[in-house]
Write a protein that holds these residues in place. Structure first.
Motif, PDB file in Angstrom:
ATOM      1  N   GLY A  37       0.810  -1.208   0.000  1.00 34.36           N
ATOM      2  CA  GLY A  37       0.000   0.000   0.000  1.00 34.36           C
ATOM      3  C   GLY A  37       0.844   1.258   0.000  1.00 34.36           C
ATOM      4  O   GLY A  37       2.048   1.231   0.267  1.00 34.36           O
ATOM      5  N   VAL A  38       0.204   2.365  -0.302  1.00 40.12           N
ATOM      6  CA  VAL A  38       0.860   3.664  -0.395  1.00 40.12           C
ATOM      7  C   VAL A  38       0.754   4.389   0.941  1.00 40.12           C
ATOM      8  O   VAL A  38      -0.331   4.473   1.514  1.00 40.12           O
ATOM      9  CB  VAL A  38       0.200   4.520  -1.507  1.00 40.12           C
ATOM     10  N   VAL A  39       1.877   4.900   1.407  1.00 43.63           N
ATOM     11  CA  VAL A  39       1.902   5.746   2.595  1.00 43.63           C
ATOM     12  C   VAL A  39       2.239   7.161   2.132  1.00 43.63           C
ATOM     13  O   VAL A  39       3.266   7.376   1.497  1.00 43.63           O
ATOM     14  CB  VAL A  39       2.950   5.257   3.614  1.00 43.63           C
ATOM     15  N   ILE A  40       1.363   8.104   2.422  1.00 35.01           N
ATOM     16  CA  ILE A  40       1.555   9.497   2.028  1.00 35.01           C
ATOM     17  C   ILE A  40       1.963  10.293   3.269  1.00 35.01           C
ATOM     18  O   ILE A  40       1.308  10.216   4.297  1.00 35.01           O
ATOM     19  CB  ILE A  40       0.248  10.076   1.439  1.00 35.01           C
ATOM     20  N   LYS A  41       3.021  11.056   3.147  1.00 32.63           N
ATOM     21  CA  LYS A  41       3.497  11.855   4.280  1.00 32.63           C
ATOM     22  C   LYS A  41       3.103  13.321   4.169  1.00 32.63           C
ATOM     23  O   LYS A  41       3.072  14.034   5.152  1.00 32.63           O
ATOM     24  CB  LYS A  41       5.002  11.709   4.414  1.00 32.63           C
ATOM     25  N   GLU A  42       2.804  13.791   2.951  1.00 33.22           N
ATOM     26  CA  GLU A  42       2.331  15.168   2.761  1.00 33.22           C
ATOM     27  C   GLU A  42       1.553  15.276   1.454  1.00 33.22           C
ATOM     28  O   GLU A  42       1.732  14.468   0.547  1.00 33.22           O
ATOM     29  CB  GLU A  42       3.486  16.162   2.799  1.00 33.22           C
ATOM     30  N   TYR A  43       0.693  16.282   1.389  1.00 32.62           N
ATOM     31  CA  TYR A  43      -0.190  16.420   0.225  1.00 32.62           C
ATOM     32  C   TYR A  43       0.572  16.630  -1.069  1.00 32.62           C
ATOM     33  O   TYR A  43       0.123  16.211  -2.138  1.00 32.62           O
ATOM     34  CB  TYR A  43      -1.182  17.558   0.436  1.00 32.62           C
ATOM     35  N   SER A  44       1.739  17.262  -1.014  1.00 29.76           N
ATOM     36  CA  SER A  44       2.491  17.503  -2.250  1.00 29.76           C
ATOM     37  C   SER A  44       2.908  16.196  -2.911  1.00 29.76           C
ATOM     38  O   SER A  44       3.073  16.137  -4.129  1.00 29.76           O
ATOM     39  CB  SER A  44       3.717  18.375  -1.981  1.00 29.76           C
ATOM     40  N   THR A  47       0.137  15.178  -5.443  1.00 30.61           N
ATOM     41  CA  THR A  47       0.118  15.910  -6.710  1.00 30.61           C
ATOM     42  C   THR A  47       1.384  15.651  -7.519  1.00 30.61           C
ATOM     43  O   THR A  47       1.316  15.525  -8.738  1.00 30.61           O
ATOM     44  CB  THR A  47      -0.062  17.420  -6.472  1.00 30.61           C
ATOM     45  N   ASN A  48       2.531  15.547  -6.862  1.00 38.84           N
ATOM     46  CA  ASN A  48       3.791  15.372  -7.586  1.00 38.84           C
ATOM     47  C   ASN A  48       3.979  13.939  -8.084  1.00 38.84           C
ATOM     48  O   ASN A  48       4.346  13.715  -9.229  1.00 38.84           O
ATOM     49  CB  ASN A  48       4.983  15.758  -6.711  1.00 38.84           C
ATOM     50  N   SER A  49       3.759  12.963  -7.236  1.00 37.81           N
ATOM     51  CA  SER A  49       4.036  11.570  -7.601  1.00 37.81           C
ATOM     52  C   SER A  49       2.923  10.926  -8.425  1.00 37.81           C
ATOM     53  O   SER A  49       3.188  10.055  -9.248  1.00 37.81           O
ATOM     54  CB  SER A  49       4.255  10.729  -6.347  1.00 37.81           C
TER      55      SER A  49
END
Length: 82
Positions: A37-44, A47-49
């Motif tokens: 699964g994907v772990v997101i640490k910040e909103y950017s 949008t970037n990845s």
């Protein structure tokens, strides 16, 4: 038919529950694959990845919610091209 279990590779609880699910599947002669699964640490990162635009109302959702969404969405995309 391929079967997948989404797990957070670095999360102990997620790995334990994924293993329990895997064991239950094997008892039914189903042999699933693990999908990290994907772990997101910040909103950017979203949008970037992943080239997804996030508006302010969507930022009310937690990063965990977005990680969950992305995990399912990416797995769906992978399965849909096979």
């Amino acid at each position: 038919m391929k079967t997948f279990i989404i797990r957070l590779k670095e999360n102990e609880l997620s790995n334990r529950l994924a293993q329990e699910t895997y064991d239950s599947c094997v008892n039914l002669n189903i042999f699933p694959n693990y999908y990290d699964g994907v772990v997101i640490k910040e909103y950017s990162e979203i949008t970037n990845s992943y080239n997804l635009n996030i508006d302010e109302s969507q930022k009310a959702l937690s990063l965990g919610t977005f990680g969950c969404f992305l995990s399912h969405w990416l797995l769906w995309k992978e399965c849909s091209v096979q």
